[in-house]
Design a protein around this motif. Structure first.
Motif, PDB file in Angstrom:
ATOM      1  N   LEU A  32      46.525  31.076  46.457  1.00  0.00           N
ATOM      2  CA  LEU A  32      47.946  31.392  45.742  1.00  0.00           C
ATOM      3  C   LEU A  32      48.488  32.427  46.263  1.00  0.00           C
ATOM      4  O   LEU A  32      49.684  32.309  46.514  1.00  0.00           O
ATOM      5  N   LEU A  33      47.911  33.449  46.366  1.00  0.00           N
ATOM      6  CA  LEU A  33      48.323  34.852  46.664  1.00  0.00           C
ATOM      7  C   LEU A  33      48.785  34.925  48.146  1.00  0.00           C
ATOM      8  O   LEU A  33      50.297  35.297  48.515  1.00  0.00           O
ATOM      9  N   SER A  34      48.150  34.075  48.968  1.00  0.00           N
ATOM     10  CA  SER A  34      48.572  34.018  50.510  1.00  0.00           C
ATOM     11  C   SER A  34      49.791  32.865  50.575  1.00  0.00           C
ATOM     12  O   SER A  34      50.815  33.115  51.628  1.00  0.00           O
ATOM     13  N   GLU A  35      50.135  32.331  49.612  1.00  0.00           N
ATOM     14  CA  GLU A  35      51.341  31.277  49.449  1.00  0.00           C
ATOM     15  C   GLU A  35      52.533  31.778  48.987  1.00  0.00           C
ATOM     16  O   GLU A  35      53.602  31.336  48.835  1.00  0.00           O
ATOM     17  N   GLY A  36      52.296  33.112  48.547  1.00  0.00           N
ATOM     18  CA  GLY A  36      53.388  33.893  47.823  1.00  0.00           C
ATOM     19  C   GLY A  36      53.535  33.718  46.221  1.00  0.00           C
ATOM     20  O   GLY A  36      54.609  34.050  45.711  1.00  0.00           O
ATOM     21  N   PHE A  37      52.568  32.974  45.576  1.00  0.00           N
ATOM     22  CA  PHE A  37      52.531  32.750  44.194  1.00  0.00           C
ATOM     23  C   PHE A  37      52.389  34.071  43.373  1.00  0.00           C
ATOM     24  O   PHE A  37      51.217  34.762  43.931  1.00  0.00           O
ATOM     25  N   PRO A  38      52.797  34.481  42.332  1.00  0.00           N
ATOM     26  CA  PRO A  38      52.372  35.773  41.608  1.00  0.00           C
ATOM     27  C   PRO A  38      51.123  35.361  40.866  1.00  0.00           C
ATOM     28  O   PRO A  38      51.381  35.173  39.630  1.00  0.00           O
TER      29      PRO A  38
ATOM     30  N   LEU B 110      34.763  32.007  31.340  1.00  0.00           N
ATOM     31  CA  LEU B 110      35.456  31.274  32.494  1.00  0.00           C
ATOM     32  C   LEU B 110      36.433  32.351  33.091  1.00  0.00           C
ATOM     33  O   LEU B 110      37.118  33.146  32.471  1.00  0.00           O
ATOM     34  N   TYR B 111      36.297  32.177  34.411  1.00  0.00           N
ATOM     35  CA  TYR B 111      37.300  32.958  35.317  1.00  0.00           C
ATOM     36  C   TYR B 111      38.466  31.860  35.255  1.00  0.00           C
ATOM     37  O   TYR B 111      38.541  31.033  36.249  1.00  0.00           O
ATOM     38  N   ARG B 112      39.694  32.475  34.715  1.00  0.00           N
ATOM     39  CA  ARG B 112      40.957  31.418  34.724  1.00  0.00           C
ATOM     40  C   ARG B 112      41.842  32.061  35.704  1.00  0.00           C
ATOM     41  O   ARG B 112      42.218  33.221  35.760  1.00  0.00           O
ATOM     42  N   VAL B 113      42.503  31.201  36.792  1.00  0.00           N
ATOM     43  CA  VAL B 113      43.298  31.497  37.601  1.00  0.00           C
ATOM     44  C   VAL B 113      44.675  30.886  37.079  1.00  0.00           C
ATOM     45  O   VAL B 113      44.895  29.869  37.011  1.00  0.00           O
ATOM     46  N   GLN B 114      45.579  31.914  37.009  1.00  0.00           N
ATOM     47  CA  GLN B 114      46.885  31.716  36.354  1.00  0.00           C
ATOM     48  C   GLN B 114      47.961  32.353  37.023  1.00  0.00           C
ATOM     49  O   GLN B 114      47.718  33.225  38.141  1.00  0.00           O
ATOM     50  N   VAL B 115      49.114  31.799  37.020  1.00  0.00           N
ATOM     51  CA  VAL B 115      50.445  32.137  37.808  1.00  0.00           C
ATOM     52  C   VAL B 115      51.534  32.391  36.874  1.00  0.00           C
ATOM     53  O   VAL B 115      51.784  31.706  35.911  1.00  0.00           O
TER      54      VAL B 115
END
Length: 358
Positions: free
Chosen positions: A311-317, A326-331
């Motif tokens: 996500l970071l490599s695609e420019g998403f915050p 749980l490890y939750r990945v959020q934007v």
């Protein structure tokens, strides 16, 4: 002699996507070596970013490709989704969908879909390091979904045909079509094609000059019309002033809405470092309810890290929160729900599975 560098995705400490013990790095390496062998037997000078189970950063792989002086770079991967057996098909990623890289990507996709894969198309991914930093036309091939049982069955049962299909897509792009001619005459044909492209570029520049001349003539004609309109404008100015006041009211309302969006951008972009360092405190902040877009939840932190880095490599915050095992990945972190909905729509266009949480 034409030359191609083949990249087997991931490797070493980076297994890529994992499903039922199957690792993307292994499938990618086996297929990369098979494709390279076919190209070598067809008179192409082939090199590799890796030939064994080792890790190199995507940036270093791009630098290796540039140092090789190859004509094309082809990176081989397997796709994956948040939920197994949800998506299927082949997809080829390019920095932008134009020029020779676009032809290369379509030739490869056409060969693979002819074997029975669903065609998920050509996708622009300008933020992928290996596509962004390589100096030659490059394509990243996602050969089916590793967490789709039917795609895995096809990958295993038609492995040789898949390798041949990728090689044929590359050869078609290099030679402009494989016939009974030898590699030398095909290389000459390729050079002629490149010269033809240069002639087309010159023609395009001539067309552009003609368009500029036409625009200049239109500008002169528009200026003459403007002078004629000046006589009739004096009586319309009062009406225009009334319209301007109405427009100002509309603009003020739009500014209020833009301020709401700007505040959310400040929460999302300027505050991201604080969010990474102190996400627990933010979750307990009951005075400020923020909407976030959740992209994945993992018990294994390595899987969460991979999605976060993607996500970071695609420019998403993007950021990660550990909650309830749980490890939750959020934007993002948005005060206003419509802004979170817009971000969710962007993520879904990139084929992420999402939902909005607070």
């Amino acid at each position: 002699m034409p030359s191609v560098i083949i990249d087997a995705g991931h490797g070493g400490s980076d297994p890529g996507a994992v499903y039922n013990g199957r690792q993307e790095k292994d499938d990618a390496l086996r297929l990369a070596m098979a494709v390279g062998n076919i190209l070598s037997n067809s008179g192409v000078d082939v090199s590799y970013t890796r030939t064994d189970d080792r890790y190199e950063t995507p940036f270093q792989k791009a630098m290796d490709a540039n140092a090789s002086g190859a004509d094309f770079l082809v990176s081989i991967h397997r796709n994956s989704s948040a939920v197994p057996n949800t998506y299927t098909g082949v997809q080829t990623l390019v920095y932008d969908d134009s020029g020779v890289r676009s032809v290369l990507a379509r030739n490869i996709n056409n060969e693979l879909t002819a074997l029975g894969f669903q065609d998920d198309g050509i996708v622009e991914r300008p933020n992928l390091v290996i596509l962004k930093r390589s100096s030659m036309p490059a394509a990243l091939v996602e050969v089916g979904f590793i967490n789709n049982d039917k795609d895995n069955q096809m990958f295993d049962e038609k492995f040789n045909e898949i390798a041949q299909g990728i090689a044929d897509g590359i050869l078609t792009t290099l030679y402009g079509g494989q016939g009974d001619e030898g590699a030398g005459s095909n290389a000459e044909k390729y050079d002629d094609d490149m010269k033809g492209m240069s002639r087309m570029d010159n023609m395009d520049r001539m067309d552009d000059r003609d368009r500029m001349d036409d625009r200049d003539r239109m500008d002169d004609r528009d200026r003459m019309r403007d002078r004629d309109r000046m006589d009739g404008w004096d009586g319309m100015r009062d009406m225009d002033r009334m319209r301007d006041r109405d427009r100002m009211d509309d603009r003020n309302r739009m500014r209020d809405r833009d301020c709401m969006c700007d505040r959310d951008r400040m929460y999302t972009m300027d505050g991201m470092n604080d969010m990474r360092m102190n996400t627990t405190e933010m979750m307990e902040d009951t005075d400020r309810k923020l909407y976030r877009v959740q992209v994945g939840a993992f018990r294994n932190k390595e899987n969460a890290d991979r999605m976060l880095n993607s996500l970071l490599s695609e420019g998403f915050p993007a950021f990660m929160v550990y909650d309830n095992g749980l490890y939750r990945v959020q934007v993002g972190a948005y005060e206003f729900l419509p802004n979170a909905i817009r971000m969710e729509a962007q993520l879904r266009r990139k084929r992420y599975n999402t939902y909005i949480t607070t």
